[in-house]
Design an enzyme around this catalytic site. Structure first.
Site, PDB file in Angstrom:
ATOM      1  N   GLU A   1     -12.595  -0.364   0.344  1.00  0.00           N
ATOM      2  CA  GLU A   1     -11.596  -0.421  -0.719  1.00  0.00           C
ATOM      3  C   GLU A   1     -11.614  -1.770  -1.430  1.00  0.00           C
ATOM      4  OE1 GLU A   1      -8.116   2.485   1.048  1.00  0.00           O
ATOM      5  OE2 GLU A   1      -7.939   0.327   1.360  1.00  0.00           O
TER       6      GLU A   1
ATOM      7  N   CYS B   1       0.816  -1.224   0.000  1.00  0.00           N
ATOM      8  CA  CYS B   1       0.000   0.000   0.000  1.00  0.00           C
ATOM      9  C   CYS B   1       0.846   1.270   0.000  1.00  0.00           C
ATOM     10  CB  CYS B   1      -0.956   0.004   1.184  1.00  0.00           C
ATOM     11  SG  CYS B   1      -2.217  -1.280   1.056  1.00  0.00           S
TER      12      CYS B   1
ATOM     13  N   HIS C   1     -11.831   8.837 -10.401  1.00  0.00           N
ATOM     14  CA  HIS C   1     -10.633   8.793 -11.250  1.00  0.00           C
ATOM     15  C   HIS C   1      -9.651   9.925 -10.946  1.00  0.00           C
ATOM     16  CE1 HIS C   1     -12.918   5.736 -13.361  1.00  0.00           C
ATOM     17  NE2 HIS C   1     -11.756   5.341 -13.853  1.00  0.00           N
TER      18      HIS C   1
END
Length: 121
Positions: free
Chosen positions: A111, A26, A72
């Site tokens: 997520e 991550c 995005h």
């Protein structure tokens, strides 16, 4: 609270988390297909004349903002000063939208299909 409603929203974005071990995945630039759930609550006396906590259609402003400003995008740039974890994002969204939706009682952020972070003041 006597009544709770929720609505789910989806967007995709990238981020990179700071403060992790160099080998932690991550810490690298990566992205997710996020799910955000807004929860709104009211007591019996807080329902509107129709009997709603809030009309789901009223959440369209959140949808439009999410599509225009978050979808995005790179979350590190949007959430300045915050490490863009799901936990921080849940609080960030709550703080941005609770003035618009006084009934907002919590925000959940996912997520991955098996993970959720939640913020409730």
């Amino acid at each position: 609270m006597a009544f709770r409603i929720s609505k789910e929203f989806h967007f995709s974005a990238s981020h990179r988390l700071e403060g992790l071990a160099p080998e932690h995945p991550c810490g690298r630039l990566h992205g997710h297909n996020y799910i955000v759930e807004l929860e709104l609550a009211a007591r019996d006396e807080g329902l509107d004349a129709v009997g709603f906590v809030r009309d789901y259609g009223d959440l369209g402003d959140f949808r439009k903002w999410l599509d225009a400003e978050v979808d995005h995008r790179h979350l590190n740039e949007l959430m300045e000063g915050l490490n863009p974890t799901a936990e921080h994002m849940a609080r960030w969204l709550y703080e941005r939208w609770s003035p618009n939706y006084p009934e907002l009682s919590g925000v959940r952020v996912s997520e991955t299909p098996k993970t959720w972070a939640e913020y409730r003041p």
